[in-house]
Motif scaffolding. Structure first.
Motif, PDB file in Angstrom:
ATOM      1  N   HIS A  87       0.820  -1.205   0.000  1.00 50.03           N
ATOM      2  CA  HIS A  87       0.000   0.000   0.000  1.00 50.03           C
ATOM      3  C   HIS A  87       0.859   1.262   0.000  1.00 50.03           C
ATOM      4  O   HIS A  87       0.617   2.207  -0.774  1.00 50.03           O
ATOM      5  CB  HIS A  87      -0.925  -0.010   1.222  1.00 50.03           C
ATOM      6  CG  HIS A  87      -1.789   1.212   1.345  1.00 50.03           C
ATOM      7  ND1 HIS A  87      -1.394   2.327   2.065  1.00 50.03           N
ATOM      8  CD2 HIS A  87      -3.001   1.511   0.833  1.00 50.03           C
ATOM      9  CE1 HIS A  87      -2.334   3.240   1.996  1.00 50.03           C
ATOM     10  NE2 HIS A  87      -3.326   2.774   1.262  1.00 50.03           N
ATOM     11  N   GLU A  88       1.880   1.297   0.849  1.00 52.41           N
ATOM     12  CA  GLU A  88       2.687   2.508   0.980  1.00 52.41           C
ATOM     13  C   GLU A  88       3.610   2.720  -0.214  1.00 52.41           C
ATOM     14  O   GLU A  88       3.848   3.861  -0.638  1.00 52.41           O
ATOM     15  CB  GLU A  88       3.485   2.468   2.278  1.00 52.41           C
ATOM     16  CG  GLU A  88       2.630   2.470   3.540  1.00 52.41           C
ATOM     17  CD  GLU A  88       1.747   3.710   3.663  1.00 52.41           C
ATOM     18  OE1 GLU A  88       2.017   4.713   2.967  1.00 52.41           O
ATOM     19  OE2 GLU A  88       0.786   3.677   4.445  1.00 52.41           O
ATOM     20  N   ARG A  93       6.101   5.760   7.091  1.00 56.98           N
ATOM     21  CA  ARG A  93       4.720   5.282   7.227  1.00 56.98           C
ATOM     22  C   ARG A  93       4.666   3.774   7.430  1.00 56.98           C
ATOM     23  O   ARG A  93       3.836   3.259   8.201  1.00 56.98           O
ATOM     24  CB  ARG A  93       3.908   5.690   5.992  1.00 56.98           C
ATOM     25  CG  ARG A  93       3.712   7.192   5.848  1.00 56.98           C
ATOM     26  CD  ARG A  93       2.668   7.508   4.786  1.00 56.98           C
ATOM     27  NE  ARG A  93       3.071   7.049   3.456  1.00 56.98           N
ATOM     28  CZ  ARG A  93       3.705   7.806   2.566  1.00 56.98           C
ATOM     29  NH1 ARG A  93       4.045   9.059   2.871  1.00 56.98           N
ATOM     30  NH2 ARG A  93       4.012   7.331   1.363  1.00 56.98           N
ATOM     31  N   ARG A 106       2.342   6.445  -6.966  1.00 60.03           N
ATOM     32  CA  ARG A 106       1.279   7.281  -7.528  1.00 60.03           C
ATOM     33  C   ARG A 106       1.551   8.764  -7.296  1.00 60.03           C
ATOM     34  O   ARG A 106       1.348   9.598  -8.183  1.00 60.03           O
ATOM     35  CB  ARG A 106      -0.072   6.916  -6.903  1.00 60.03           C
ATOM     36  CG  ARG A 106      -0.628   5.581  -7.338  1.00 60.03           C
ATOM     37  CD  ARG A 106      -2.083   5.463  -6.917  1.00 60.03           C
ATOM     38  NE  ARG A 106      -2.265   5.715  -5.492  1.00 60.03           N
ATOM     39  CZ  ARG A 106      -2.207   4.786  -4.545  1.00 60.03           C
ATOM     40  NH1 ARG A 106      -1.961   3.534  -4.886  1.00 60.03           N
ATOM     41  NH2 ARG A 106      -2.393   5.086  -3.276  1.00 60.03           N
ATOM     42  N   ASP A 107       2.007   9.105  -6.088  1.00 61.84           N
ATOM     43  CA  ASP A 107       2.227  10.514  -5.749  1.00 61.84           C
ATOM     44  C   ASP A 107       3.227  11.175  -6.692  1.00 61.84           C
ATOM     45  O   ASP A 107       3.105  12.375  -6.987  1.00 61.84           O
ATOM     46  CB  ASP A 107       2.720  10.635  -4.307  1.00 61.84           C
ATOM     47  CG  ASP A 107       1.603  10.404  -3.290  1.00 61.84           C
ATOM     48  OD1 ASP A 107       0.430  10.384  -3.701  1.00 61.84           O
ATOM     49  OD2 ASP A 107       1.920  10.224  -2.101  1.00 61.84           O
ATOM     50  N   ARG A 121       1.508   3.995  -2.967  1.00 70.57           N
ATOM     51  CA  ARG A 121       1.167   5.412  -2.727  1.00 70.57           C
ATOM     52  C   ARG A 121       2.294   6.327  -3.180  1.00 70.57           C
ATOM     53  O   ARG A 121       2.049   7.334  -3.859  1.00 70.57           O
ATOM     54  CB  ARG A 121       0.881   5.612  -1.244  1.00 70.57           C
ATOM     55  CG  ARG A 121       0.649   7.060  -0.852  1.00 70.57           C
ATOM     56  CD  ARG A 121       0.362   7.174   0.639  1.00 70.57           C
ATOM     57  NE  ARG A 121       0.412   8.553   1.097  1.00 70.57           N
ATOM     58  CZ  ARG A 121       0.190   8.938   2.354  1.00 70.57           C
ATOM     59  NH1 ARG A 121      -0.099   8.028   3.275  1.00 70.57           N
ATOM     60  NH2 ARG A 121       0.268  10.223   2.698  1.00 70.57           N
ATOM     61  N   ALA A 122       3.544   5.976  -2.839  1.00 70.21           N
ATOM     62  CA  ALA A 122       4.683   6.787  -3.276  1.00 70.21           C
ATOM     63  C   ALA A 122       4.801   6.792  -4.798  1.00 70.21           C
ATOM     64  O   ALA A 122       5.117   7.824  -5.406  1.00 70.21           O
ATOM     65  CB  ALA A 122       5.968   6.258  -2.646  1.00 70.21           C
ATOM     66  N   LYS A 182       0.581  17.594  -6.946  1.00 66.77           N
ATOM     67  CA  LYS A 182       0.079  17.090  -5.667  1.00 66.77           C
ATOM     68  C   LYS A 182       1.127  17.198  -4.572  1.00 66.77           C
ATOM     69  O   LYS A 182       0.813  17.528  -3.424  1.00 66.77           O
ATOM     70  CB  LYS A 182      -0.372  15.638  -5.830  1.00 66.77           C
ATOM     71  CG  LYS A 182      -0.856  14.990  -4.554  1.00 66.77           C
ATOM     72  CD  LYS A 182      -1.262  13.551  -4.784  1.00 66.77           C
ATOM     73  CE  LYS A 182      -1.704  12.898  -3.483  1.00 66.77           C
ATOM     74  NZ  LYS A 182      -2.095  11.482  -3.678  1.00 66.77           N
ATOM     75  N   ALA A 237       7.746   7.250   2.808  1.00 65.95           N
ATOM     76  CA  ALA A 237       7.089   5.943   2.658  1.00 65.95           C
ATOM     77  C   ALA A 237       7.612   4.958   3.690  1.00 65.95           C
ATOM     78  O   ALA A 237       6.835   4.192   4.293  1.00 65.95           O
ATOM     79  CB  ALA A 237       7.313   5.407   1.241  1.00 65.95           C
TER      80      ALA A 237
END
Length: 623
Positions: free
Chosen positions: A197-198, A516, A204-205, A201-202, A495, A513
């Motif tokens: 997940h993390e 987290r 995508r960001d 996320r990185a 973003k 990341a």
């Protein structure tokens, strides 16, 4: 007619007498084998699968074989190929009518597959069609309940249930020969999900091309390993080629400044240098037309804690040239950088490095900060585990510890004191260096950022394109896990503009990341955060200042004394000085011997006490 009637009476009487004799007077026992064949099997016990299940370390199901059916046809019995193909397509989702009709019309064949994987509902629907020439074949089908979680680790199988990649291929014979004995992996599915997940996320960001994340314990067991983009393991045969590529073991990437976690321990282990020694970073280094600079130069002499915290390429180059190429290569070879990662998966690739005859001064300098050498992320992670676990290099493994099995043994590659110093140096990176965004309240995180330029097809580094990474150990004073996140080709985005200010370095992209991940998995793995007086006491005992004092009675390298006895000639050349006419060859040989240290057959060390507690925990299921 009377004679005929009398004859039938005689026949029936004879049959009655014979039946009486066979069933009452002298009965014949029935054939038990024949009865068994006719008797229906009312047992509810499931058939044993043809391939063993795969579990995570806590017994959660990762892969399992379930009974299913394949649909095949005898085209010689098919009268209306197109009509039957259309009827089948209405019952089997995704079935191509044209291809099916072609196969049903192949009259010179007696057997063609229509679909190898039917659900129970589809099997019943096809059976109700009543089409002559269609038949069902009992099969086993591999299922992956977790979908894309651990997909690259598991791999996939052929329709005939033989492994194609990953663990399925590596342990193919074992999974087939012991179908009733599940294979238990060291992967923790909970940690795997969090890392997935993390890291996603990185990715995508920063609109990155790919990413990977690895969590490894102090004994070399892989707790999580994620490569993105990935695929649903149930759809292995339809997955795009890019998603099948495992960036954790098959991709070779320049590590950037994370490589300083190899340069500094080599220097400390050699005995030529100490963490309080200072090195000249006052100006860029120009060699053969190339300039080595620092991203954020400080223009002064720096000790090792500052070199790591500020990620000084100039300082790392100074240290590497004192060691020289022979010691540098010996260290990297010992730590596994010249061979593929020895993991129980297919597809592991060898690193990329310069041959010995071209490993000259410039290569010695650039390799010290992670340029000019590339390797799979797992190779780098496994070497850093030895940096922090007390100095023991283990072979990485995906297998869970068997109950009652002895602790794993590895190879001692450095003194315990060197390992402890490296943890303290890594702690400084997160406290006051480039890794501040990896801080987690209550957890003592140590780490190192990495930002590596990407080499283009023309062999030149591409401007404004890099790979960003962060390597962490936590807790730094009592290490349990090493965590690594690599984000491939991140790009500035609107973003994240307010946070990263347009930068895509390891400190902005990967370090958060990792932070987290630690915040989420720490409590899950039973690692309690510290606070109050206890935290203050650990800080006082463990932390090293960026400009450490020289111990009493010791002499430090510095402006008036830049080279130790046994320093390589490259160090003098880099400082524009002539090498000594009579170098201290004895000191150089002793340094090489210390660097080459490799004592096999040792478990986690008994000292210092913090590492002793690691050995105790390694016997627990979550170690």
């Amino acid at each position: 007619m009377r004679l005929g009637a009398a004859g039938f009476v005689v026949l029936f009487v004879a049959v009655a007498v014979k039946l009486t004799d066979a069933t009452v007077i002298d009965p014949l026992p029935p054939n038990q084998a024949a009865l068994s064949a006719l008797r229906p099997d009312l047992s509810t016990r499931p058939l044993e699968p043809d391939r063993a299940a795969i579990l995570d370390r806590n017994g959660r199901l990762l892969a399992v074989s379930l009974p299913g059916a394949s649909l095949y046809a005898d085209p010689r019995q098919i009268r209306h190929p197109w009509r039957d193909a259309r009827a089948l397509a209405r019952k089997i989702a995704g079935l191509d009518v044209r291809s099916t009709a072609r196969r049903l019309g192949m009259k010179h064949y007696g057997f063609v597959y229509i679909s190898r994987h039917l659900t129970a509902t589809q099997e019943l629907a096809v059976n109700r069609l009543g089409i002559p020439g269609l038949y069902f074949q009992r099969t086993w089908q591999r299922h992956y309940p977790q979908g894309d979680l651990a997909a690259h680790i598991l791999g996939g199988v052929t329709p005939g249930q033989h492994g194609l990649s990953g663990v399925e291929a590596y342990y193919d014979k074992r999974l087939l020969s012991k179908p009733g004995q599940p294979l238990r992996l060291s992967i923790d599915l909970r940690v795997e999900a969090i890392v997935h997940h993390e890291v996603a996320r990185a990715m995508r960001d920063y609109k990155a091309r790919g990413a990977c994340g690895i969590v490894e314990s102090m004994s070399g067991r892989i707790v999580a390993m994620v490569s993105l983009p990935d695929y649903n393991a149930n759809d292995y045969h339809d997955a795009p080629a890019d998603t099948l590529f495992d960036r954790c073991i098959s991709g070779d990437y320049e590590p950037g400044s994370v490589m300083k976690l190899m340069t500094l321990p080599a220097a400390l282990q050699s005995g030529l240098m100490h963490y309080w020694d200072k090195f000249n970073t006052t100006h860029p280094l120009v060699m053969n037309g190339f300039a080595i600079t620092d991203y954020e130069p400080v223009h002064r002499w720096l000790a090792m804690p500052s070199i790591l915290a500020y990620s000084s390429n100039i300082g790392a180059s100074r240290i590497a040239t004192i060691l020289g190429p022979k010691l540098q290569r010996a260290w990297l070879r010992k730590m596994g950088f010249f061979k593929p990662p020895p993991i129980q998966m297919t597809g592991a690739q060898p690193p990329i490095w310069h041959p010995a005859d071209t490993w000259k001064l410039l290569t010695t300098m650039t390799v010290s900060f992670g340029n000019g050498i590339a390797m799979a992320p797992l190779t780098l992670v496994n070497a850093v585990v030895a940096d922090v676990n007390g100095g023991i290099l283990f072979r990485p493994t995906l297998l869970a510890r068997r109950p009652g099995a002895p602790p794993r043994t590895g190879v001692r590659v450095m003194r315990p004191g060197v390992s402890e110093t490296m943890r303290r140096l890594m702690r400084g990176v997160v406290l006051s260096g480039t890794g501040v965004y990896a801080r987690v309240k209550g957890y003592r995180v140590g780490g190192k950022t990495g930002t590596a330029q990407v080499v283009g097809r023309d062999g030149r580094y591409r401007n404004h394109l890099n790979n960003s990474s962060f390597m962490a150990v936590f807790p730094a004073d009592d290490p349990r896990y090493v965590i690594y996140v690599l984000v491939i080709h991140p790009r500035p985005t609107k973003k994240m503009a307010g946070f990263s200010h347009g930068f895509t370095t390891g400190g902005y992209v990967a370090a958060p990341a990792v932070g987290r991940i630690i915040a989420r998995i720490g409590p899950m793995l039973g690692i309690a955060p510290l606070e109050g007086a206890r935290l203050a006491e650990v800080n006082r005992r463990f932390d090293i200042p960026l400009d450490p004092p020289v111990p009493p009675g010791r002499t430090a390298l510095g402006p008036g004394h830049p080279f130790p006895p046994g320093a390589n000639a490259y160090a003098y050349i880099l400082a524009h000085r002539k090498p000594p006419r009579h170098p201290d060859r004895l000191a150089a040989r002793q340094a090489l011997k210390r660097v080459e240290l490799a004592t096999p057959g040792v478990a986690l060390p008994a000292a210092p006490p913090t590492v002793q507690r690691i050995a105790t925990r390694d016997a627990a299921p979550h170690a």
